[in-house]
Design a protein around this motif. Sequence first.
Motif, short mmCIF file in Angstrom:
data_model
loop_
_atom_site.label_atom_id
_atom_site.label_comp_id
_atom_site.label_asym_id
_atom_site.label_seq_id
_atom_site.Cartn_x
_atom_site.Cartn_y
_atom_site.Cartn_z
N LEU A 56 0.83 -1.20 0.00
CA LEU A 56 0.00 0.00 0.00
C LEU A 56 0.86 1.26 0.00
O LEU A 56 0.55 2.24 -0.69
N GLU A 57 1.96 1.24 0.76
CA GLU A 57 2.89 2.38 0.77
C GLU A 57 3.45 2.62 -0.63
O GLU A 57 3.54 3.76 -1.08
N ARG A 58 3.81 1.56 -1.31
CA ARG A 58 4.36 1.69 -2.66
C ARG A 58 3.33 2.28 -3.62
O ARG A 58 3.64 3.16 -4.42
N ASN A 63 1.40 6.94 -6.83
CA ASN A 63 0.23 7.62 -7.37
C ASN A 63 -0.20 8.85 -6.59
O ASN A 63 -1.27 9.40 -6.84
N ALA A 64 0.59 9.30 -5.64
CA ALA A 64 0.18 10.40 -4.76
C ALA A 64 -0.08 11.69 -5.53
O ALA A 64 -1.08 12.37 -5.29
N ILE A 76 -7.56 5.54 0.63
CA ILE A 76 -6.28 4.83 0.70
C ILE A 76 -5.37 5.51 1.73
O ILE A 76 -4.71 4.84 2.53
N LEU A 77 -5.36 6.82 1.73
CA LEU A 77 -4.54 7.57 2.68
C LEU A 77 -4.99 7.29 4.12
O LEU A 77 -4.16 7.09 5.02
N GLU A 78 -6.30 7.25 4.32
CA GLU A 78 -6.84 6.96 5.66
C GLU A 78 -6.47 5.54 6.10
O GLU A 78 -6.04 5.33 7.24
#
Length: 142
Positions: A56-58, A63-64, A76-78
């Motif tokens: 998920l971090e990757r 895609n941030a 996703i951030l939450e």
Amino acid sequence: MRTERGCPIPAITCLPRSSVSVHLQKDVDVLLKELKPCTRHLRTTLGNYTDELRTLERLYYKNANQHRTALFFKRILETRRYGQRLIALNISEHVDCLYASFFGVNQKPFKGTWTHVPTGTSISSVLDRISVACKLLDKVRE
């Protein structure tokens, strides 16, 4: 009771086995027998969860910039934040310390009969930490 993130494991104080009445010692035996596979399963599950969190971090860092304002990306951030908090709680280490506290310092942990019993405050501090982890998991599922 509010549990701070990243706070160290409190010292677990123990009483000798003789302080527990004989009819309750059988109950402790049964509970320890049930706790052993649970600790193994918890370690395995949290290991897998850590791997998923790395994935998920990757995805987040890849895609941030492109999807920052999208609603799905905010979710996703939450989820990422809750996952980091769950890992920071270090639940498996707390449960392992609690399980090891039933065995003496000189005795090899997880082997032989238990010689000590942690106090109620020690057990409640670990249960509070587990309760916080359950609340975090409930928030992730929402």
